[in-house]
Design a protein around this motif. Structure first.
Motif, mmCIF file in Angstrom:
data_model
loop_
_atom_site.group_PDB
_atom_site.id
_atom_site.type_symbol
_atom_site.label_atom_id
_atom_site.label_comp_id
_atom_site.label_asym_id
_atom_site.label_seq_id
_atom_site.Cartn_x
_atom_site.Cartn_y
_atom_site.Cartn_z
ATOM 1 N N LEU A 52 0.827 -1.197 0.000
ATOM 2 C CA LEU A 52 0.000 0.000 0.000
ATOM 3 C C LEU A 52 0.869 1.259 0.000
ATOM 4 O O LEU A 52 0.596 2.208 -0.738
ATOM 5 C CB LEU A 52 -0.940 -0.007 1.204
ATOM 6 C CG LEU A 52 -1.916 1.154 1.304
ATOM 7 C CD1 LEU A 52 -2.894 1.110 0.138
ATOM 8 C CD2 LEU A 52 -2.653 1.083 2.612
ATOM 9 N N LEU A 53 1.929 1.269 0.812
ATOM 10 C CA LEU A 53 2.853 2.412 0.825
ATOM 11 C C LEU A 53 3.535 2.593 -0.531
ATOM 12 O O LEU A 53 3.671 3.711 -1.019
ATOM 13 C CB LEU A 53 3.910 2.233 1.912
ATOM 14 C CG LEU A 53 3.505 2.574 3.335
ATOM 15 C CD1 LEU A 53 4.614 2.198 4.303
ATOM 16 C CD2 LEU A 53 3.177 4.036 3.459
ATOM 17 N N LEU A 54 3.972 1.488 -1.126
ATOM 18 C CA LEU A 54 4.620 1.567 -2.437
ATOM 19 C C LEU A 54 3.667 2.125 -3.488
ATOM 20 O O LEU A 54 4.029 3.013 -4.263
ATOM 21 C CB LEU A 54 5.114 0.182 -2.870
ATOM 22 C CG LEU A 54 6.300 -0.387 -2.116
ATOM 23 C CD1 LEU A 54 6.547 -1.823 -2.574
ATOM 24 C CD2 LEU A 54 7.528 0.443 -2.324
ATOM 25 N N ALA A 55 2.450 1.621 -3.512
ATOM 26 C CA ALA A 55 1.480 2.076 -4.506
ATOM 27 C C ALA A 55 1.085 3.536 -4.288
ATOM 28 O O ALA A 55 0.983 4.308 -5.249
ATOM 29 C CB ALA A 55 0.245 1.190 -4.472
ATOM 30 N N ALA A 56 0.896 3.921 -3.034
ATOM 31 C CA ALA A 56 0.467 5.289 -2.750
ATOM 32 C C ALA A 56 1.543 6.309 -3.105
ATOM 33 O O ALA A 56 1.250 7.336 -3.721
ATOM 34 C CB ALA A 56 0.097 5.424 -1.274
ATOM 35 N N THR A 57 2.798 6.031 -2.745
ATOM 36 C CA THR A 57 3.853 6.991 -3.076
ATOM 37 C C THR A 57 4.089 7.045 -4.577
ATOM 38 O O THR A 57 4.309 8.118 -5.132
ATOM 39 C CB THR A 57 5.173 6.662 -2.357
ATOM 40 O OG1 THR A 57 5.575 5.328 -2.675
ATOM 41 C CG2 THR A 57 5.042 6.820 -0.871
ATOM 42 N N GLY A 58 4.019 5.912 -5.242
ATOM 43 C CA GLY A 58 4.188 5.907 -6.690
ATOM 44 C C GLY A 58 3.082 6.663 -7.401
ATOM 45 O O GLY A 58 3.332 7.458 -8.314
ATOM 46 N N ALA A 59 1.850 6.436 -6.965
ATOM 47 C CA ALA A 59 0.716 7.124 -7.591
ATOM 48 C C ALA A 59 0.762 8.626 -7.315
ATOM 49 O O ALA A 59 0.539 9.439 -8.214
ATOM 50 C CB ALA A 59 -0.592 6.535 -7.081
ATOM 51 N N PHE A 60 1.051 9.011 -6.089
ATOM 52 C CA PHE A 60 1.106 10.428 -5.747
ATOM 53 C C PHE A 60 2.221 11.126 -6.513
ATOM 54 O O PHE A 60 2.020 12.218 -7.065
ATOM 55 C CB PHE A 60 1.316 10.606 -4.242
ATOM 56 C CG PHE A 60 1.313 12.038 -3.814
ATOM 57 C CD1 PHE A 60 0.124 12.738 -3.730
ATOM 58 C CD2 PHE A 60 2.489 12.700 -3.513
ATOM 59 C CE1 PHE A 60 0.112 14.061 -3.342
ATOM 60 C CE2 PHE A 60 2.493 14.017 -3.123
ATOM 61 C CZ PHE A 60 1.293 14.703 -3.038
ATOM 62 N N THR A 61 3.388 10.506 -6.583
ATOM 63 C CA THR A 61 4.502 11.105 -7.323
ATOM 64 C C THR A 61 4.157 11.244 -8.798
ATOM 65 O O THR A 61 4.422 12.281 -9.414
ATOM 66 C CB THR A 61 5.771 10.255 -7.155
ATOM 67 O OG1 THR A 61 6.062 10.126 -5.759
ATOM 68 C CG2 THR A 61 6.958 10.879 -7.844
ATOM 69 N N GLY A 62 3.558 10.220 -9.377
ATOM 70 C CA GLY A 62 3.169 10.286 -10.785
ATOM 71 C C GLY A 62 2.139 11.370 -11.058
ATOM 72 O O GLY A 62 2.240 12.105 -12.048
ATOM 73 N N LEU A 63 1.149 11.492 -10.182
ATOM 74 C CA LEU A 63 0.137 12.532 -10.354
ATOM 75 C C LEU A 63 0.726 13.933 -10.217
ATOM 76 O O LEU A 63 0.375 14.836 -10.976
ATOM 77 C CB LEU A 63 -0.990 12.353 -9.336
ATOM 78 C CG LEU A 63 -1.974 11.230 -9.615
ATOM 79 C CD1 LEU A 63 -2.908 11.033 -8.439
ATOM 80 C CD2 LEU A 63 -2.758 11.515 -10.874
ATOM 81 N N VAL A 64 1.621 14.111 -9.256
ATOM 82 C CA VAL A 64 2.232 15.429 -9.061
ATOM 83 C C VAL A 64 3.103 15.805 -10.254
ATOM 84 O O VAL A 64 3.063 16.932 -10.736
ATOM 85 C CB VAL A 64 3.033 15.474 -7.741
ATOM 86 C CG1 VAL A 64 3.915 16.696 -7.660
ATOM 87 C CG2 VAL A 64 2.091 15.442 -6.564
ATOM 88 N N ILE A 65 3.876 14.862 -10.752
ATOM 89 C CA ILE A 65 4.742 15.150 -11.906
ATOM 90 C C ILE A 65 3.897 15.439 -13.142
ATOM 91 O O ILE A 65 4.150 16.398 -13.877
ATOM 92 C CB ILE A 65 5.721 13.981 -12.156
ATOM 93 C CG1 ILE A 65 6.768 13.943 -11.056
ATOM 94 C CG2 ILE A 65 6.387 14.119 -13.513
ATOM 95 C CD1 ILE A 65 7.665 12.725 -11.105
#
Length: 89
Positions: free
Chosen positions: A7-20
């Motif tokens: 869950l941590l891996l998916a959340a940080t990856g998704a948040f980083t992708g959305l922000v970029i």
């Protein structure tokens, strides 16, 4: 622990992708927006520090996944009971 790490891996990856993806236009001040909502206005140092924080959270999730997988391998029974009619009869 394995699920929490994933869950941590998916959340940080998704948040980083959305922000970029949502903040490709740069300048001295960056207005960070996710899904159309402005979250904050940050300078270059703040963006760098938030990237470091996301990297630490990502590594914590990766560590949780790895330790859960190693624990699962160690706890698995190494020997099994002999089958009826098998070797040793």
């Amino acid at each position: 622990m394995f699920i929490l790490g994933l869950l941590l891996l998916a959340a940080t990856g998704a948040f980083t992708g959305l922000v970029i993806a949502g903040n490709l236009s740069g300048g001295p001040e960056y207005t960070v927006s996710v899904l159309g909502q402005d979250i904050a206005t940050m300078n270059t140092l703040a963006v760098f520090c938030s990237g470091l924080a996301l990297a630490v959270i990502f590594c914590a999730g990766l560590s949780a996944v790895a330790s859960a997988a190693a624990h699962r391998r160690r706890e698995r029974p190494r020997t099994r009971a002999p089958r009826p009619g098998g070797p040793g009869r």
